[in-house]
Design an enzyme around this catalytic site. Structure first.
Site, short mmCIF file in Angstrom:
data_model
loop_
_atom_site.label_atom_id
_atom_site.label_comp_id
_atom_site.label_asym_id
_atom_site.label_seq_id
_atom_site.Cartn_x
_atom_site.Cartn_y
_atom_site.Cartn_z
CB SER A 109 -0.88 0.01 1.24
OG SER A 109 -0.07 0.15 2.41
CG ASP A 120 -3.88 -3.05 -1.66
OD1 ASP A 120 -4.74 -3.26 -2.53
OD2 ASP A 120 -4.01 -3.41 -0.48
CG HIS A 121 -7.26 -0.31 -2.15
ND1 HIS A 121 -8.51 -0.36 -2.73
CD2 HIS A 121 -7.13 -1.44 -1.42
CE1 HIS A 121 -9.10 -1.48 -2.37
NE2 HIS A 121 -8.29 -2.15 -1.58
CD GLU A 171 -12.44 -1.62 -4.75
OE1 GLU A 171 -13.31 -1.67 -3.88
OE2 GLU A 171 -11.22 -1.66 -4.51
CD GLU A 186 -5.72 -2.20 4.01
OE1 GLU A 186 -4.63 -2.78 3.94
OE2 GLU A 186 -6.58 -2.45 4.86
CG HIS A 235 -10.07 -2.99 3.19
ND1 HIS A 235 -10.40 -1.84 2.53
CD2 HIS A 235 -9.46 -3.78 2.28
CE1 HIS A 235 -10.00 -1.91 1.28
NE2 HIS A 235 -9.43 -3.08 1.10
N GLY A 236 -10.42 -5.62 6.90
CA GLY A 236 -10.37 -5.84 8.34
C GLY A 236 -11.31 -6.94 8.79
CG HIS A 256 -9.77 -5.83 -2.88
ND1 HIS A 256 -8.98 -4.73 -2.64
CD2 HIS A 256 -9.42 -6.25 -4.12
CE1 HIS A 256 -8.20 -4.49 -3.67
NE2 HIS A 256 -8.46 -5.41 -4.59
N GLY A 257 -10.37 -7.80 0.89
CA GLY A 257 -10.89 -7.99 2.24
C GLY A 257 -11.02 -9.45 2.62
N GLY A 258 -10.01 -10.26 2.31
CA GLY A 258 -10.10 -11.69 2.59
C GLY A 258 -10.00 -12.04 4.06
CB SER A 259 -8.44 -10.33 7.00
OG SER A 259 -7.12 -10.25 6.53
CG ASN A 305 -6.00 -7.87 -1.91
OD1 ASN A 305 -5.65 -8.58 -2.83
ND2 ASN A 305 -6.03 -6.56 -1.99
CB THR A 332 -6.86 -7.47 8.92
OG1 THR A 332 -7.22 -6.29 8.20
CG2 THR A 332 -7.16 -7.27 10.40
#
Length: 355
Positions: free
Chosen positions: A58, A104-105, A169, A177, A223-224, A261-264, A283, A286
């Protein structure tokens, strides 16, 4: 699928890697790194699990890589990304796996950073005959669709001659993020978190003639990690987007490379379902941050005296071997390796390296 040379992949080799993922219904974890410890841990985990991997930065991660003491924030973001990329180019081939280098973003605010990295990529390509990064992400999901796609076209025209790919995106990923997005976006009833298949088709129509690209199509991603119930993933949006492009242009199944995105913290069943719809990249940031920090905290707690005294105040025993930074940082590295071993398994990429 033919074998590839280990190291950083780009151009046609990157396309082969992406195609192998989509045809095999598996994906690669994309891990945000902030320094050599997290970067090396990702390479170690990939080698251990015989899986290819995606290393990404990032804007804030790039700045941290250059050093928080550098006064010029913008220069740090650029040089940190360049330094990290050169580190990967030097070491990746020795780990025996294929590595995708990605940023990233980058929203409107960070577009100058992205432009500067493309400048660096042009200079690197001229000198070495290959790009510095495999791909970059342009995230203009907060702008109008027209502005998003127009800027994507402009950048892809610059990047394609360098054998680079572009990730865009469509629809917003919830949460914040590194200065992109907001926690206010989170909520299962927020329509901005769900991409329209018609938008994906328009992106395909405009970008496919220009070069290679992938789409982070939002299907409720955040995200997160948050309280259960706040996030509602709908992978069927990916299915319908692929189906519309496929039928409109008479293409094979899952014609578009898609990004999760936001796989956590995501439900494993939803991850598995998304793999069947052409997702080749997930991705995970986190979870790997926590995986790095948790064992460090446990190590410090278990050896608390060593972090207060150089020698034991009671018996005079030296603590040098315990507070050696390599001991603490290695604990964090092993935490990342353990978490990524789980991620490779969840995404089905274990043992499937093309190197």
């Amino acid at each position: 699928m033919g074998k590839l040379q280990p190291g950083v992949v780009y151009g046609d080799d990157y396309k082969k890697l992406v195609d192998a993922c989509r045809e095999g219904d598996y994906a690669l974890p994309a891990v945000n790194i902030v320094g050599t410890n997290s970067l090396n841990a990702v390479l170690e985990a990939a080698a251990k699990n015989k899986s290819d991997v995606i290393i990404q930065l990032s804007n804030g991660g790039a700045q941290f890589f250059a050093g928080q003491g550098m006064e010029d924030d913008f220069k740090a973001r650029v040089l940190g990304a360049v330094s990290a990329a050169q580190h990967v180019h030097l070491l990746a081939k020795h780990y025996g796996v294929c590595v995708v280098l990605h940023t990233d973003h980058a929203n409107r605010k960070f577009l100058p950073w992205l432009e500067a990295l493309v400048d660096e990529g042009e200079a690197y390509y001229k000198q070495h005959g290959k790009p510095l990064f495999t791909s970059h992400m342009l995230d203009l999901s907060e702008e109008s669709l027209e502005e998003n796609l127009a800027e994507s076209e402009r950048l892809l025209k610059r990047m394609a001659p360098l054998e680079m790919s572009l990730e865009i995106e469509l629809g917003c990923t919830g949460g914040e993020e590194d200065g992109v997005g907001s926690d206010e976006d989170i909520g299962a009833d927020n329509p901005k978190l769900y991409t329209q298949p018609e938008d994906v088709l328009q992106a395909y129509d405009r970008l496919s003639p220009l070069g290679h690209f992938s789409v982070a199509a939002s299907f409720g991603n955040v995200h997160g990690v948050y309280k259960p119930g706040n996030v509602k993933l709908r992978p069927e949006i990916l299915r319908e987007s692929q189906k519309l492009v496929q039928e409109t242009h008479s293409l094979e199944k899952n014609p578009l490379p898609l990004v999760f995105h936001g796989g956590s913290g995501s439900e494993k069943a939803k991850i598995t379902e998304s793999l069947g719809y052409g997702v080749f990249k997930m991705n995970i940031d986190t979870d790997t941050q926590f995986a790095f920090s948790k064992p460090i905290g446990e190590y410090v707690e278990a050896n608390s005296k060593a972090f207060k005294y150089q020698v034991d105040p009671e018996d005079g025993s030296p603590y040098k071997k315990l507070y050696d930074p390599r001991k603490v940082l290695r604990a964090g590295e092993l935490g990342i390796v353990e978490r990524l071993t789980e991620a490779f398994k969840d995404l089905g990429s274990t043992g499937k390296s093309l190197a």
